[in-house]
Design a protein around this motif. Structure first.
Motif, PDB file in Angstrom:
ATOM      1  N   PHE A  32     -23.306   2.989 -17.420  1.00  0.00           N
ATOM      2  CA  PHE A  32     -24.465   2.784 -18.049  1.00  0.00           C
ATOM      3  C   PHE A  32     -24.441   2.452 -19.441  1.00  0.00           C
ATOM      4  N   SER A  33     -23.289   3.183 -20.036  1.00  0.00           N
ATOM      5  CA  SER A  33     -23.241   3.119 -21.502  1.00  0.00           C
ATOM      6  C   SER A  33     -22.791   1.605 -21.771  1.00  0.00           C
ATOM      7  N   LEU A  34     -21.614   1.046 -20.897  1.00  0.00           N
ATOM      8  CA  LEU A  34     -21.245  -0.316 -21.204  1.00  0.00           C
ATOM      9  C   LEU A  34     -22.179  -1.354 -20.739  1.00  0.00           C
ATOM     10  N   ASN A  35     -23.028  -0.904 -20.010  1.00  0.00           N
ATOM     11  CA  ASN A  35     -24.359  -1.752 -19.413  1.00  0.00           C
ATOM     12  C   ASN A  35     -23.679  -2.747 -18.444  1.00  0.00           C
ATOM     13  N   ILE A  36     -23.153  -2.394 -17.359  1.00  0.00           N
ATOM     14  CA  ILE A  36     -22.637  -3.369 -16.623  1.00  0.00           C
ATOM     15  C   ILE A  36     -22.669  -2.756 -15.156  1.00  0.00           C
ATOM     16  N   TYR A  37     -22.851  -3.739 -14.311  1.00  0.00           N
ATOM     17  CA  TYR A  37     -22.404  -3.387 -12.625  1.00  0.00           C
ATOM     18  C   TYR A  37     -21.490  -4.791 -12.254  1.00  0.00           C
ATOM     19  N   CYS A  38     -20.604  -4.333 -11.402  1.00  0.00           N
ATOM     20  CA  CYS A  38     -19.792  -5.578 -10.895  1.00  0.00           C
ATOM     21  C   CYS A  38     -19.535  -5.365  -9.370  1.00  0.00           C
ATOM     22  N   GLN A  39     -19.643  -6.065  -8.600  1.00  0.00           N
ATOM     23  CA  GLN A  39     -19.317  -5.686  -7.040  1.00  0.00           C
ATOM     24  C   GLN A  39     -18.501  -7.054  -6.436  1.00  0.00           C
ATOM     25  N   GLN A  40     -17.631  -6.959  -5.529  1.00  0.00           N
ATOM     26  CA  GLN A  40     -17.220  -8.094  -4.891  1.00  0.00           C
ATOM     27  C   GLN A  40     -17.906  -8.093  -3.617  1.00  0.00           C
ATOM     28  N   THR A  41     -18.762  -9.448  -3.252  1.00  0.00           N
ATOM     29  CA  THR A  41     -19.256  -9.524  -1.911  1.00  0.00           C
ATOM     30  C   THR A  41     -18.199  -9.680  -0.755  1.00  0.00           C
ATOM     31  N   PRO A  42     -18.910  -9.504   0.573  1.00  0.00           N
ATOM     32  CA  PRO A  42     -18.143  -9.772   1.778  1.00  0.00           C
ATOM     33  C   PRO A  42     -17.148 -11.254   1.652  1.00  0.00           C
ATOM     34  N   HIS A  43     -17.836 -12.262   1.145  1.00  0.00           N
ATOM     35  CA  HIS A  43     -17.041 -13.374   1.232  1.00  0.00           C
ATOM     36  C   HIS A  43     -16.203 -13.724  -0.043  1.00  0.00           C
ATOM     37  N   GLY A  44     -16.069 -12.613  -0.950  1.00  0.00           N
ATOM     38  CA  GLY A  44     -15.196 -12.795  -1.869  1.00  0.00           C
ATOM     39  C   GLY A  44     -15.506 -12.886  -3.456  1.00  0.00           C
ATOM     40  N   SER A  45     -16.794 -13.581  -3.505  1.00  0.00           N
ATOM     41  CA  SER A  45     -17.121 -13.617  -4.993  1.00  0.00           C
ATOM     42  C   SER A  45     -17.573 -12.490  -5.600  1.00  0.00           C
ATOM     43  N   PHE A  46     -17.222 -12.190  -6.844  1.00  0.00           N
ATOM     44  CA  PHE A  46     -17.748 -11.184  -7.654  1.00  0.00           C
ATOM     45  C   PHE A  46     -19.130 -11.390  -8.132  1.00  0.00           C
ATOM     46  N   ILE A  47     -19.994 -10.413  -8.058  1.00  0.00           N
ATOM     47  CA  ILE A  47     -21.443 -10.655  -8.515  1.00  0.00           C
ATOM     48  C   ILE A  47     -21.372  -9.630  -9.627  1.00  0.00           C
ATOM     49  N   MET A  48     -21.983  -9.786 -10.937  1.00  0.00           N
ATOM     50  CA  MET A  48     -22.122  -9.010 -11.753  1.00  0.00           C
ATOM     51  C   MET A  48     -23.615  -8.914 -12.668  1.00  0.00           C
ATOM     52  N   GLY A  49     -23.911  -8.174 -13.412  1.00  0.00           N
ATOM     53  CA  GLY A  49     -24.949  -8.236 -14.328  1.00  0.00           C
ATOM     54  C   GLY A  49     -24.877  -7.038 -15.405  1.00  0.00           C
ATOM     55  N   ARG A  50     -25.956  -7.246 -16.295  1.00  0.00           N
ATOM     56  CA  ARG A  50     -26.103  -6.291 -17.434  1.00  0.00           C
ATOM     57  C   ARG A  50     -27.634  -6.734 -18.012  1.00  0.00           C
ATOM     58  N   GLY A  51     -27.931  -5.410 -18.833  1.00  0.00           N
ATOM     59  CA  GLY A  51     -29.298  -5.809 -19.388  1.00  0.00           C
ATOM     60  C   GLY A  51     -29.021  -6.025 -20.761  1.00  0.00           C
TER      61      GLY A  51
END
Ligand SMILES: Cc1cc2nc3c(=O)[nH]c(=O)nc-3n(C[C@H](O)[C@H](O)[C@H](O)COP(=O)(O)OP(=O)(O)OC[C@H]3O[C@@H](n4cnc5c(N)ncnc54)[C@H](O)[C@@H]3O)c2cc1C
Length: 383
Positions: free
Chosen positions: A247-266
């Motif tokens: 929350f303080s670094l303002n980030i989320y990041c996951q690896q999807t089943p097909h291998g790409s990383f998806i990430m976002g921040r406000g």
């Protein structure tokens, strides 16, 4: 196009499709969903599709717990012929400030009291779960292995197909351009195709456009929309099971089943409007933040970037249910960045309210009135 409906739902995102399915399942005939583009073309198809039970308010914990239970059996319940790709790889949420760490201790106590399988971890323990996590500057982490993510397009499709099998009519590329009212009651909607549908119940599930839709009925909603962006890397072999979030670094990041990383921040400087263009600023800040927290990702090529709208309320909690100013007008809006994961409960609760049943979870505190009463339900744990 039909001329009358028992319920008209405006918006064919995950919320609108879940509400339609739940209404039809309860035996409501003649339910119509009107979607101005294609299904999941709004925030639903643009979201991170993460689902977590690690919240700071009891309301969100309860809503998310029940929604996750639904997702675990969604394929069977919705009789879907494809895989909705629900992967329970967990959420690892890291704290890098004392304030955050204090909040995490409170959150874990609350979550455990509700039966959520969550652990409070040291940075070293967190690194055992995500070995490429940079733990420099981290104070603690929390981890729930039952959190996860799904494919938002397939999940919406599963709801829509199940709803259609139960008789729901879904019209895509059909925008609602007017809402008719008479003597304080809803009486119909007008579409961009010039059709008019008479109805006594309209549900506003228009996501980022909920304010504009409510305005058509003369209602001013305490919500605003704001662009949030996502970055996607090339696919690589599996290396990260949980969603990593701060929350303080303002980030989320996951690896999807097909291998790409998806990430976002406000972005705290993001203006309140309806833009969904991509920006260089996001690309720059996102890359720097993620490569600091998860260094090996710096070696990956970026393949895509997109944006969608958060529809935000003053307390970052959705507004659910009928409103006293206009009979027959229901709201499922203001999800403030976490409406995908709550959709199973959104659909059930709104359907229960419409058919006049007692709701599975008491949700009067999520009504629009709370802002007039000054009874906000402040959620501390949001990106
Ligand atoms: C970048 C990003 C990341 C996110 N990550 C997550 C996450 O990880 N987990 C999570 O739970 N949530 C996440 N969210 C939030 C989540 O996407 C939303 O809360 C959720 O999808 C809302 O669904 P909805 O059906 O209410 O709205 P939407 O999906 O926006 O659907 C509303 C629909 O209404 C239609 N519409 C609007 N006006 C009209 C009209 N006049 N007539 C007819 N149709 C109309 C739109 O075209 C749209 O399809 C994220 C959002 C964004 C933008």
């Amino acid at each position: 196009m039909i001329k009358t409906a028992d319920v008209v739902i405006i918006g064919g995102g995950i919320s609108g499709c879940s509400i339609a399915y739940n209404l039809a399942k309860k035996g409501v005939k003649n339910v119509v969903v009107l979607e101005k583009k294609y299904l999941a073309s709004g925030a639903t198809g643009r979201c991170g599709a993460g689902v977590r039970q690690q919240w700071g308010t009891e309301m969100n914990c309860r809503l998310a717990m029940k929604s996750i239970k639904f997702f675990e059996n969604a394929k069977e319940e919705l009789e879907y012929d494809r895989d909705i790709e629900f992967k329970q790889g967990g959420y690892l949420i890291v704290a890098s400030t004392e304030k955050e760490d204090k909040q995490f201790k409170k959150n874990v106590e609350l979550q455990k009291s509700l039966g959520i399988p969550v652990e409070y971890l040291s940075p070293k323990e967190a690194k055992e779960i995500v070995p490429h996590l940079n733990i420099e500057g981290l104070i603690s982490a929390t981890y729930c292995p039952k959190d996860g993510h799904l494919n938002p397009f397939l999940t919406t499709d599963a709801y829509a197909k199940a709803a259609k099998r139960l008789g729901v009519k879904i019209y895509t590329f059909t925008e609602v351009v007017g809402i008719k009212t008479n003597a304080g009651k809803v009486c119909g909607v007008i579409t961009s195709k010039g059709d008019e549908i008479s109805t006594r119940i309209v549900v506003n599930a228009a996501g980022g456009y909920s304010k504009q839709v409510a305005k058509m009925a003369g209602i001013d909603l305490p919500v605003y929309s704001e662009r949030h962006q996502i970055l996607v890397t090339e696919p690589v072999e599996p290396m990260q099971k949980p969603m990593v979030m701060s929350f303080s670094l303002n980030i989320y990041c996951q690896q999807t089943p097909h291998g790409s990383f998806i990430m976002g921040r406000g972005d705290p400087d993001e203006p309140r409007d309806l833009r969904i263009t991509s920006s260089w600023k996001f690309l720059d800040e996102m890359s720097k933040t993620v490569t600091n927290l998860l260094p090996p990702l710096g070696k990956l090529r970026i393949i895509r970037q997109w944006a969608g709208l958060y529809n935000i309320t003053p307390d970052k909690q959705p507004i659910l249910g009928p409103i006293k100013e206009l009979e027959g007008f229901y709201l499922a809006v203001g999800f403030s960045g976490h409406g995908f994961m709550l959709a199973p409960m959104t659909g059930l609760l709104i359907a229960e309210q419409i058919v006049g049943e007692e709701t599975t979870i008491p949700i009067h505190m999520l009504s629009k009135d709370r802002f007039e009463r000054g009874e906000l339900v402040l959620e501390p744990s949001v990106v």
